[in-house]
Structure formats: C-alpha cells, structure tokens
Design a protein around this motif. Sequence first.
Motif, PDB file in Angstrom:
ATOM      1  N   ALA A 119       0.816  -1.215   0.000  1.00  0.00           N
ATOM      2  CA  ALA A 119       0.000   0.000   0.000  1.00  0.00           C
ATOM      3  C   ALA A 119       0.851   1.267   0.000  1.00  0.00           C
ATOM      4  CB  ALA A 119      -0.936  -0.011   1.209  1.00  0.00           C
ATOM      5  N   ALA A 120       1.980   1.251   0.726  1.00  0.00           N
ATOM      6  CA  ALA A 120       2.826   2.442   0.822  1.00  0.00           C
ATOM      7  C   ALA A 120       3.472   2.808  -0.508  1.00  0.00           C
ATOM      8  CB  ALA A 120       3.908   2.238   1.881  1.00  0.00           C
ATOM      9  N   LEU A 121       3.551   1.845  -1.439  1.00  0.00           N
ATOM     10  CA  LEU A 121       4.198   2.089  -2.733  1.00  0.00           C
ATOM     11  C   LEU A 121       3.201   2.051  -3.889  1.00  0.00           C
ATOM     12  CD1 LEU A 121       7.462  -0.013  -2.283  1.00  0.00           C
ATOM     13  CD2 LEU A 121       7.162   2.448  -1.987  1.00  0.00           C
ATOM     14  N   ALA A 122       1.917   2.124  -3.580  1.00  0.00           N
ATOM     15  CA  ALA A 122       0.885   2.021  -4.611  1.00  0.00           C
ATOM     16  C   ALA A 122       1.025   3.107  -5.679  1.00  0.00           C
ATOM     17  CB  ALA A 122      -0.497   2.091  -3.977  1.00  0.00           C
TER      18      ALA A 122
ATOM     19  N   ALA B 261       7.379  -0.371  -7.871  1.00  0.00           N
ATOM     20  CA  ALA B 261       8.412  -0.712  -6.896  1.00  0.00           C
ATOM     21  C   ALA B 261       7.814  -1.634  -5.840  1.00  0.00           C
ATOM     22  CB  ALA B 261       8.967   0.548  -6.240  1.00  0.00           C
ATOM     23  N   SER B 262       8.559  -2.671  -5.483  1.00  0.00           N
ATOM     24  CA  SER B 262       8.108  -3.614  -4.461  1.00  0.00           C
ATOM     25  C   SER B 262       9.270  -4.497  -4.041  1.00  0.00           C
ATOM     26  CB  SER B 262       6.975  -4.488  -5.007  1.00  0.00           C
ATOM     27  OG  SER B 262       6.509  -5.393  -4.032  1.00  0.00           O
ATOM     28  N   GLU B 263       9.303  -4.866  -2.779  1.00  0.00           N
ATOM     29  CA  GLU B 263      10.300  -5.801  -2.256  1.00  0.00           C
ATOM     30  C   GLU B 263      11.722  -5.370  -2.581  1.00  0.00           C
ATOM     31  OE1 GLU B 263       9.360  -9.786  -3.441  1.00  0.00           O
ATOM     32  OE2 GLU B 263       7.444  -9.792  -2.368  1.00  0.00           O
ATOM     33  N   GLY B 264      12.004  -4.079  -2.477  1.00  0.00           N
ATOM     34  CA  GLY B 264      13.350  -3.583  -2.682  1.00  0.00           C
ATOM     35  C   GLY B 264      13.821  -3.562  -4.117  1.00  0.00           C
ATOM     36  N   SER B 265      12.896  -3.703  -5.084  1.00  0.00           N
ATOM     37  CA  SER B 265      13.262  -3.734  -6.494  1.00  0.00           C
ATOM     38  C   SER B 265      12.200  -3.038  -7.329  1.00  0.00           C
ATOM     39  CB  SER B 265      13.423  -5.183  -6.984  1.00  0.00           C
ATOM     40  OG  SER B 265      14.459  -5.857  -6.306  1.00  0.00           O
ATOM     41  N   VAL B 266      12.511  -2.837  -8.608  1.00  0.00           N
ATOM     42  CA  VAL B 266      11.540  -2.350  -9.583  1.00  0.00           C
ATOM     43  C   VAL B 266      11.142  -3.527 -10.459  1.00  0.00           C
ATOM     44  CG1 VAL B 266      11.143  -0.793 -11.524  1.00  0.00           C
ATOM     45  CG2 VAL B 266      12.467  -0.013  -9.562  1.00  0.00           C
ATOM     46  N   TRP B 267       9.834  -3.641 -10.717  1.00  0.00           N
ATOM     47  CA  TRP B 267       9.288  -4.771 -11.457  1.00  0.00           C
ATOM     48  C   TRP B 267       8.500  -4.296 -12.669  1.00  0.00           C
ATOM     49  CZ3 TRP B 267      10.381  -9.699  -9.566  1.00  0.00           C
ATOM     50  CH2 TRP B 267      10.937  -9.736  -8.282  1.00  0.00           C
TER      51      TRP B 267
ATOM     52  N   CYS C 205       6.280   7.882  -5.854  1.00  0.00           N
ATOM     53  CA  CYS C 205       5.264   7.864  -6.906  1.00  0.00           C
ATOM     54  C   CYS C 205       5.942   7.611  -8.245  1.00  0.00           C
ATOM     55  CB  CYS C 205       4.462   9.158  -6.931  1.00  0.00           C
ATOM     56  SG  CYS C 205       5.406  10.639  -7.361  1.00  0.00           S
ATOM     57  N   GLY C 206       5.151   7.160  -9.211  1.00  0.00           N
ATOM     58  CA  GLY C 206       5.657   6.890 -10.539  1.00  0.00           C
ATOM     59  C   GLY C 206       4.840   7.619 -11.587  1.00  0.00           C
ATOM     60  N   GLY C 207       5.416   7.795 -12.759  1.00  0.00           N
ATOM     61  CA  GLY C 207       4.722   8.480 -13.841  1.00  0.00           C
ATOM     62  C   GLY C 207       5.417   8.220 -15.160  1.00  0.00           C
ATOM     63  N   THR C 208       4.849   8.740 -16.239  1.00  0.00           N
ATOM     64  CA  THR C 208       5.446   8.555 -17.555  1.00  0.00           C
ATOM     65  C   THR C 208       5.149   9.758 -18.438  1.00  0.00           C
ATOM     66  OG1 THR C 208       5.563   7.093 -19.486  1.00  0.00           O
ATOM     67  CG2 THR C 208       3.397   7.372 -18.455  1.00  0.00           C
TER      68      THR C 208
END
Length: 223
Positions: A91-94, A107-113, A135-138
């Motif tokens: 939830a913190a990285l949603a 991002a999850s579990e210390g990596s980018v997927w 947060c992420g974007g494009t």
Amino acid sequence: ACCVCGDRVYGIAGRSIHVSAAGSATDFYSRSTGDGSHAVTIAGGTEGNFTALSPWQGYVVFFKSDRICKLLGSRADSFTLQDRQGVGVPAALAKTLCAVGDAIYYASEGSVWRYRGQEPEWICSLGGISVTGGCGGTDGRAYYLSMDADGASRTALYLPETGKWYPEDTLPMGTMLCRDDLLWMQDGVGRIWTSSSDGRRQATGYDETSVLGPVIASMTLHP
C-alpha cells in the motif's frame, strides 16, 4: 483509487472492486448485472486489501501486496477475476505503479518490477535502501520513479528502449501526470516541474521560469 477503462470507471475499496455502469461515471450503486449496463461490485476472493489498479491492454489489472489480478470480460454479467500469486504492490508504494507502453512498472520488495501479463519481471534492485514511499509516472516513453528512502528523496527515469536508468534530482515528487507528451510533477514545496525523456543520454540541465506565481521548472537532458 480508481481508473478509467473503456466506458467504465473502476475503483477499489478494501477487498472489493467497484465498477460503474457503462457510460456512467457516477453510477456505482446498482447491484444488478442485467444486460451489462449496470454497476457491479466484485469480491476480491483472497485475503488482503487491494492496493492499486491500472488499465492495461484493454483490461484492468488489480494489485494486492502479494498478488496480481486481471479482470476479464466486458459485460457486468460476465466479469471474471483472474487471480494469481506474485510480486504485488504494498500500500505504501501504490503510487509508484504506472503503465508505460505494453507494461506496468512498480516498486516492491526492494526492487523495480515490470508486468506484461504473466509473471512480473525483475528490472533492477533499489540498492538495499529502505523505500518508504514515492510515486511513478510517464511521459509516454520513460518510467519515472520518485522514491522516499533512508530519510532522503531521489527521482530517476528508466528508458525501456535502452534498458538504462538516468538520475534526475533529489527533490521529493508527490504527484505525476502526463499531458501533451510531457510529464508534469509537483515537488514537496509546491513547485511544478515538466520533463520529457526525448533525446536523453547522460547529462542533465535545468531551466526555471516563474509563470503566474508558481515556478515551472523544465528538466532537459542533453545528449
């Protein structure tokens, strides 16, 4: 959280998925499946709350912290939730989740997927740092990732066509939005930044201009 796919609005709340009536963004209340024009609520089935969702390849993909679910079907009376265990999104990285081209990055579990419909692909490690938010974007080409980690913030972008990361800045970004082939970002002190990955190589240059009060900072990477 919610998203738009086709002529419906999709949202998540706890372990449920809420789908608006076809062509009506405000009708979430009918429980009838009828002829497919009504709103519907779908139970998540497994333990844990949904944390994020995104349209992808004509479907909507839903994430929990430990699984990825794809909603199949175009009619309310034929929706099927395809549920499989995998690397989900806490939830913190949603907000790091973002669709770029034919893939969803997060991002999850210390990596980018990267998710392309099957098992998530590992892109890179975050270097052992403890990421607590971001947060992420494009801008249509690149995946931008702003991370809060180890008491500091940093922003970088990943170009799928080169498979490389490019550093941006140490400013914390809280919101990202794509418009007119530019990524618009708001940092932690209220400034608005624009960025485009076109022609990026290694060096970074910045120009700032005051426009109607707020500072518009345009990030440009030079060859």
